[in-house]
Design a protein around this motif. Structure first.
Motif, short mmCIF file in Angstrom:
data_model
loop_
_atom_site.label_atom_id
_atom_site.label_comp_id
_atom_site.label_asym_id
_atom_site.label_seq_id
_atom_site.Cartn_x
_atom_site.Cartn_y
_atom_site.Cartn_z
N ILE A 12 0.84 -1.19 0.00
CA ILE A 12 0.00 0.00 0.00
C ILE A 12 0.88 1.24 0.00
CG2 ILE A 12 -1.78 1.23 1.28
CD1 ILE A 12 -2.56 -1.55 2.47
N ASN A 13 0.58 2.19 -0.89
CA ASN A 13 1.40 3.40 -1.01
C ASN A 13 1.06 4.45 0.04
OD1 ASN A 13 2.94 2.49 -3.15
ND2 ASN A 13 1.44 3.17 -4.64
N ASP A 14 -0.20 4.55 0.40
CA ASP A 14 -0.60 5.48 1.44
C ASP A 14 -1.89 4.96 2.06
OD1 ASP A 14 -2.78 6.22 -0.21
OD2 ASP A 14 -1.65 7.87 -1.07
N PHE A 15 -2.28 5.54 3.18
CA PHE A 15 -3.44 5.00 3.89
C PHE A 15 -4.72 5.14 3.08
CE2 PHE A 15 -6.65 4.73 7.26
CZ PHE A 15 -6.31 3.47 7.73
N ALA A 16 -4.81 6.10 2.18
CA ALA A 16 -6.00 6.26 1.36
C ALA A 16 -6.19 5.06 0.42
CB ALA A 16 -5.91 7.55 0.56
N GLY A 17 -5.11 4.41 0.04
CA GLY A 17 -5.20 3.25 -0.85
C GLY A 17 -5.19 1.94 -0.09
N ARG A 18 -5.65 1.97 1.13
CA ARG A 18 -5.56 0.83 2.04
C ARG A 18 -6.43 -0.35 1.62
NH1 ARG A 18 -8.71 4.74 3.88
NH2 ARG A 18 -10.79 4.26 4.55
N CYS A 19 -6.11 -1.46 2.18
CA CYS A 19 -6.89 -2.67 2.06
C CYS A 19 -8.05 -2.57 3.06
CB CYS A 19 -5.98 -3.86 2.37
SG CYS A 19 -6.83 -5.42 2.52
N GLU A 20 -9.23 -3.00 2.69
CA GLU A 20 -10.39 -2.91 3.58
C GLU A 20 -10.19 -3.71 4.88
OE1 GLU A 20 -12.96 -0.86 3.37
OE2 GLU A 20 -11.95 -0.07 1.61
N LYS A 21 -9.43 -4.78 4.80
CA LYS A 21 -9.19 -5.60 5.99
C LYS A 21 -8.34 -4.85 7.01
CE LYS A 21 -9.19 -9.83 3.27
NZ LYS A 21 -8.38 -10.95 2.81
N LEU A 22 -7.58 -3.88 6.55
CA LEU A 22 -6.68 -3.14 7.42
C LEU A 22 -7.43 -2.33 8.47
CD1 LEU A 22 -3.69 -2.55 7.90
CD2 LEU A 22 -3.88 -0.68 6.27
N ILE A 23 -8.54 -1.74 8.10
CA ILE A 23 -9.35 -0.96 9.05
C ILE A 23 -9.79 -1.84 10.21
CG2 ILE A 23 -11.49 0.35 9.35
CD1 ILE A 23 -9.43 1.83 7.73
N GLU A 24 -10.28 -3.03 9.90
CA GLU A 24 -10.71 -3.96 10.95
C GLU A 24 -9.53 -4.39 11.82
OE1 GLU A 24 -12.74 -8.36 11.40
OE2 GLU A 24 -12.98 -7.27 9.53
N TRP A 25 -8.38 -4.64 11.19
CA TRP A 25 -7.20 -5.06 11.95
C TRP A 25 -6.78 -3.97 12.94
CZ3 TRP A 25 -1.89 -3.81 12.30
CH2 TRP A 25 -1.08 -4.79 12.87
N PHE A 26 -6.74 -2.72 12.47
CA PHE A 26 -6.40 -1.60 13.35
C PHE A 26 -7.44 -1.46 14.47
CE2 PHE A 26 -3.74 0.63 9.92
CZ PHE A 26 -2.54 0.31 10.54
N SER A 27 -8.72 -1.65 14.17
CA SER A 27 -9.77 -1.53 15.18
C SER A 27 -9.59 -2.54 16.31
CB SER A 27 -11.15 -1.74 14.55
OG SER A 27 -11.42 -0.71 13.64
N ASN A 28 -9.11 -3.72 15.98
CA ASN A 28 -8.89 -4.76 16.99
C ASN A 28 -7.72 -4.45 17.91
OD1 ASN A 28 -11.05 -6.33 16.12
ND2 ASN A 28 -9.79 -7.40 14.63
N LEU A 29 -6.91 -3.46 17.57
CA LEU A 29 -5.75 -3.10 18.38
C LEU A 29 -6.02 -1.95 19.34
CD1 LEU A 29 -2.90 -3.31 15.73
CD2 LEU A 29 -3.44 -4.93 17.55
N ASP A 30 -7.27 -1.55 19.49
CA ASP A 30 -7.63 -0.43 20.34
C ASP A 30 -7.05 -0.61 21.75
OD1 ASP A 30 -8.78 1.89 21.27
OD2 ASP A 30 -10.81 1.08 21.40
N GLY A 31 -6.19 0.33 22.15
CA GLY A 31 -5.59 0.32 23.48
C GLY A 31 -4.37 -0.58 23.63
N LYS A 32 -4.00 -1.28 22.59
CA LYS A 32 -2.88 -2.22 22.66
C LYS A 32 -1.60 -1.60 22.08
CE LYS A 32 -5.93 -6.16 22.30
NZ LYS A 32 -6.30 -7.33 21.53
N GLY A 33 -0.54 -2.41 22.04
CA GLY A 33 0.73 -1.96 21.48
C GLY A 33 0.83 -2.30 20.00
N LEU A 34 1.56 -1.47 19.27
CA LEU A 34 1.71 -1.64 17.82
C LEU A 34 3.16 -1.34 17.45
CD1 LEU A 34 0.31 -1.95 14.98
CD2 LEU A 34 0.09 0.52 15.01
#
Length: 92
Positions: A12-34
């Motif tokens: 992915i070149n930038d967040f605007a061109g993201r994969c749809e699965k990426l939004i869900e993956w980031f959501s599952n990390l709420d409050g965790k380490g990355l």
């Protein structure tokens, strides 16, 4: 910034061109380490959970060009608390 989707390995070149699965993956990390890492002699960054990073280190020797860690990740702002205690974007 170029990075690789942790779920489908799509480059992915930038967040605007993201994969749809990426939004869900980031959501599952709420409050965790990355982690955001980049291997030596590679251009794309990779995002890893704390568990993924520990697993990676235990399997093989890891040679990185860059590694950043954020705690208290917020998927709404795509930011976290860095090692000096400041909230910063994971894309900066």
């Amino acid at each position: 910034m170029k990075f690789v989707c942790p779920l489908c390995n799509k480059k992915i070149n930038d967040f605007a061109g993201r994969c749809e699965k990426l939004i869900e993956w980031f959501s599952n990390l709420d409050g965790k380490g990355l982690w955001r890492i980049r291997y030596l002699n590679h251009y794309e960054y990779q995002f890893l959970t704390d568990e993924d990073f520990v697993s990676l280190q235990s399997k093989e020797m890891v040679i990185l060009d860059e590694a950043n860690h954020w705690q208290e990740f917020d998927p709404k702002t795509l930011s976290g608390v860095n090692s000096v205690g400041q909230r910063t974007s994971i894309f900066s």
